[in-house]
Write a protein that holds these residues in place. Structure first.
Motif, PDB file in Angstrom:
ATOM      1  N   GLU A 259      39.653  63.120  62.016  1.00  0.00           N
ATOM      2  CA  GLU A 259      38.847  62.338  62.959  1.00  0.00           C
ATOM      3  C   GLU A 259      38.012  63.243  63.856  1.00  0.00           C
ATOM      4  OE1 GLU A 259      41.833  58.456  63.360  1.00  0.00           O
ATOM      5  OE2 GLU A 259      41.753  59.960  64.959  1.00  0.00           O
ATOM      6  N   LEU A 260      38.622  64.316  64.351  1.00  0.00           N
ATOM      7  CA  LEU A 260      37.947  65.210  65.288  1.00  0.00           C
ATOM      8  C   LEU A 260      36.739  65.891  64.644  1.00  0.00           C
ATOM      9  CD1 LEU A 260      38.048  66.587  68.104  1.00  0.00           C
ATOM     10  CD2 LEU A 260      39.479  68.346  67.052  1.00  0.00           C
ATOM     11  N   TYR A 261      36.925  66.443  63.453  1.00  0.00           N
ATOM     12  CA  TYR A 261      35.846  67.200  62.829  1.00  0.00           C
ATOM     13  C   TYR A 261      34.780  66.293  62.212  1.00  0.00           C
ATOM     14  CZ  TYR A 261      38.267  71.564  63.689  1.00  0.00           C
ATOM     15  OH  TYR A 261      38.855  72.646  64.305  1.00  0.00           O
ATOM     16  N   ALA A 262      35.160  65.089  61.841  1.00  0.00           N
ATOM     17  CA  ALA A 262      34.149  64.127  61.392  1.00  0.00           C
ATOM     18  C   ALA A 262      33.276  63.703  62.554  1.00  0.00           C
ATOM     19  CB  ALA A 262      34.819  62.918  60.752  1.00  0.00           C
ATOM     20  N   ARG A 263      33.902  63.440  63.694  1.00  0.00           N
ATOM     21  CA  ARG A 263      33.163  62.977  64.869  1.00  0.00           C
ATOM     22  C   ARG A 263      32.287  64.073  65.464  1.00  0.00           C
ATOM     23  NH1 ARG A 263      37.263  61.253  67.340  1.00  0.00           N
ATOM     24  NH2 ARG A 263      37.696  63.034  68.685  1.00  0.00           N
ATOM     25  N   GLU A 264      32.812  65.291  65.570  1.00  0.00           N
ATOM     26  CA  GLU A 264      32.094  66.341  66.283  1.00  0.00           C
ATOM     27  C   GLU A 264      31.187  67.183  65.387  1.00  0.00           C
ATOM     28  OE1 GLU A 264      34.628  68.632  68.803  1.00  0.00           O
ATOM     29  OE2 GLU A 264      35.191  66.888  70.022  1.00  0.00           O
ATOM     30  N   TYR A 265      31.510  67.266  64.095  1.00  0.00           N
ATOM     31  CA  TYR A 265      30.719  68.132  63.221  1.00  0.00           C
ATOM     32  C   TYR A 265      30.205  67.439  61.964  1.00  0.00           C
ATOM     33  CZ  TYR A 265      32.914  71.612  66.206  1.00  0.00           C
ATOM     34  OH  TYR A 265      33.344  72.322  67.285  1.00  0.00           O
ATOM     35  N   GLY A 266      30.605  66.197  61.757  1.00  0.00           N
ATOM     36  CA  GLY A 266      30.126  65.467  60.589  1.00  0.00           C
ATOM     37  C   GLY A 266      30.753  65.906  59.280  1.00  0.00           C
ATOM     38  N   TRP A 267      31.927  66.525  59.330  1.00  0.00           N
ATOM     39  CA  TRP A 267      32.573  66.986  58.102  1.00  0.00           C
ATOM     40  C   TRP A 267      33.159  65.784  57.346  1.00  0.00           C
ATOM     41  CZ3 TRP A 267      35.602  72.086  59.584  1.00  0.00           C
ATOM     42  CH2 TRP A 267      34.665  73.035  60.043  1.00  0.00           C
ATOM     43  N   ASN A 268      33.122  65.884  56.024  1.00  0.00           N
ATOM     44  CA  ASN A 268      33.530  64.740  55.205  1.00  0.00           C
ATOM     45  C   ASN A 268      35.005  64.829  54.808  1.00  0.00           C
ATOM     46  OD1 ASN A 268      33.697  66.576  53.097  1.00  0.00           O
ATOM     47  ND2 ASN A 268      31.736  65.988  52.181  1.00  0.00           N
ATOM     48  N   SER A 269      35.386  63.984  53.866  1.00  0.00           N
ATOM     49  CA  SER A 269      36.802  63.860  53.497  1.00  0.00           C
ATOM     50  C   SER A 269      37.340  65.096  52.786  1.00  0.00           C
ATOM     51  CB  SER A 269      37.002  62.629  52.613  1.00  0.00           C
ATOM     52  OG  SER A 269      36.205  62.715  51.444  1.00  0.00           O
ATOM     53  N   GLU A 270      36.462  66.000  52.329  1.00  0.00           N
ATOM     54  CA  GLU A 270      36.958  67.240  51.734  1.00  0.00           C
ATOM     55  C   GLU A 270      37.808  68.014  52.748  1.00  0.00           C
ATOM     56  OE1 GLU A 270      33.758  69.638  50.280  1.00  0.00           O
ATOM     57  OE2 GLU A 270      32.762  67.943  49.327  1.00  0.00           O
ATOM     58  N   PHE A 271      37.390  67.972  54.005  1.00  0.00           N
ATOM     59  CA  PHE A 271      38.143  68.685  55.026  1.00  0.00           C
ATOM     60  C   PHE A 271      39.498  68.023  55.249  1.00  0.00           C
ATOM     61  CE2 PHE A 271      39.138  69.409  59.609  1.00  0.00           C
ATOM     62  CZ  PHE A 271      39.392  70.771  59.512  1.00  0.00           C
ATOM     63  N   GLU A 272      39.532  66.705  55.290  1.00  0.00           N
ATOM     64  CA  GLU A 272      40.805  66.005  55.447  1.00  0.00           C
ATOM     65  C   GLU A 272      41.752  66.358  54.303  1.00  0.00           C
ATOM     66  OE1 GLU A 272      42.531  61.478  56.274  1.00  0.00           O
ATOM     67  OE2 GLU A 272      40.396  61.808  55.890  1.00  0.00           O
ATOM     68  N   ALA A 273      41.201  66.443  53.085  1.00  0.00           N
ATOM     69  CA  ALA A 273      42.024  66.802  51.928  1.00  0.00           C
ATOM     70  C   ALA A 273      42.584  68.213  52.077  1.00  0.00           C
ATOM     71  CB  ALA A 273      41.201  66.692  50.647  1.00  0.00           C
TER      72      ALA A 273
END
Length: 309
Positions: free
Chosen positions: A172-186
């Protein structure tokens, strides 16, 4: 500090909750179906629960108009509920206190308020009440955060359920602040699963940071080789920033690595994570490698940092 922008949808959400809650607790009517207004009862509450105080203190603490408060106090005096006494420290100010009649008037109001709160809680199933109380406490702390030196900060070992929170928080944090996608969550999920599956307490450790009883950050130290430890998944919730927690978590990793006899610590990060990079640099980490790449739906620059222990 520049004014922060607020989304119109957030404003609507707050106003909708205000409408719901004020109606639910009956604030739009006379207080608890009595002849008192909410402000009058709050003034009675302050007078009943504090040592004698001045009108100026009430104006300040309750953020009331001085003229409005003066009218309330005059009514209380006329009813025999309020007494004034000379302030020995400032002859221009009088100290206000409730009389016995004032306490007798306030007592049933306080009990009725307690009964109303209990009735409201009874509408919530007992298993759900801790969530409600926690949510109320969260609202209180976010709207009126305590001073930094009054915050209760704990670094503790991970417990069951914490690793799921670590994955969710990072995603949630990196999607909100940097726009990172689900690859990072994985990726975070893979690191978390590996830590749980292969954890060796003799040479590895994780920390969950709590602020006032709420999870606020994390970091993990894992074995990369017999002489090299790797720092992983350092992150903080936005509301926990500015408390020095990132540094404390990093210091905990360094101290643990030294205690276990590691000779080096390494970590992998991204060049745009300025706050984390500043923490690493201030602890003596040195940037060893910088590689442009595409990851998490963005063009990034991956970095490897190293600290000799």
């Amino acid at each position: 500090m520049p004014a922060q922008t607020v989304a119109p949808s957030d404003v609507r959400a707050v106003r909708a909750f205000n409408r719901f809650y004020t109606q639910r607790i009956g604030i739009l009517k006379r207080y608890l179906d009595t002849d008192f207004t909410l402000t009058e009862v709050r003034v009675l509450y302050e007078l009943a629960h504090r040592p004698p105080l001045t009108a100026r203190e009430l104006v300040r603490d309750l953020e009331l108009d001085a003229g409005y408060l003066s009218r309330i106090l005059r009514r209380f005096e006329d009813k025999g509920w309020l007494a004034r006494e000379r302030n020995a420290e400032d002859a221009r100010q009088h100290l206000l206190r409730l009389t016995e009649a004032g306490y007798a008037t306030f007592a049933p109001l306080q009990q009725k308020s307690r009964d109303e709160a209990a009735d409201l809680l009874r509408t919530v199933a007992p298993p759900a009440r801790p969530r409600l109380i926690q949510a109320l406490d969260t609202v209180h702390r976010l709207l009126e955060p305590p001073a930094a030196d009054a915050r209760r900060i704990v670094l503790r070992d991970p417990r069951p359920g914490d690793m799921g929170w670590v994955v969710q928080m990072h995603a949630e944090l990196y999607a909100r602040e940097y726009g990172w996608n689900s690859e990072f969550e994985a990726l975070v999920a893979e690191i978390a699963a590996r830590f749980l599956r292969d954890f060796d307490p003799a040479c590895e450790k994780g920390w969950i940071a709590e602020v006032d009883g709420e999870r606020a950050g994390c970091v993990f130290l894992v074995r990369k080789s017999a002489t090299v430890a790797q720092l992983r998944l350092l992150a903080l919730q936005p509301e926990a920033r500015g408390l020095g927690l990132g540094g404390r978590l990093t210091d905990a990793c360094i101290a643990f690595a030294r205690d276990k006899g590691y000779r080096r610590m390494v970590l992998w990060t991204q060049a745009n994570l300025a706050a984390a990079r500043a923490i690493y640099a201030s602890r003596g980490f040195v940037l060893k490698e910088s590689v442009p790449n595409e990851a998490f739906g963005k063009k990034l620059v991956s970095e490897t940092w190293e600290l000799r222990l």
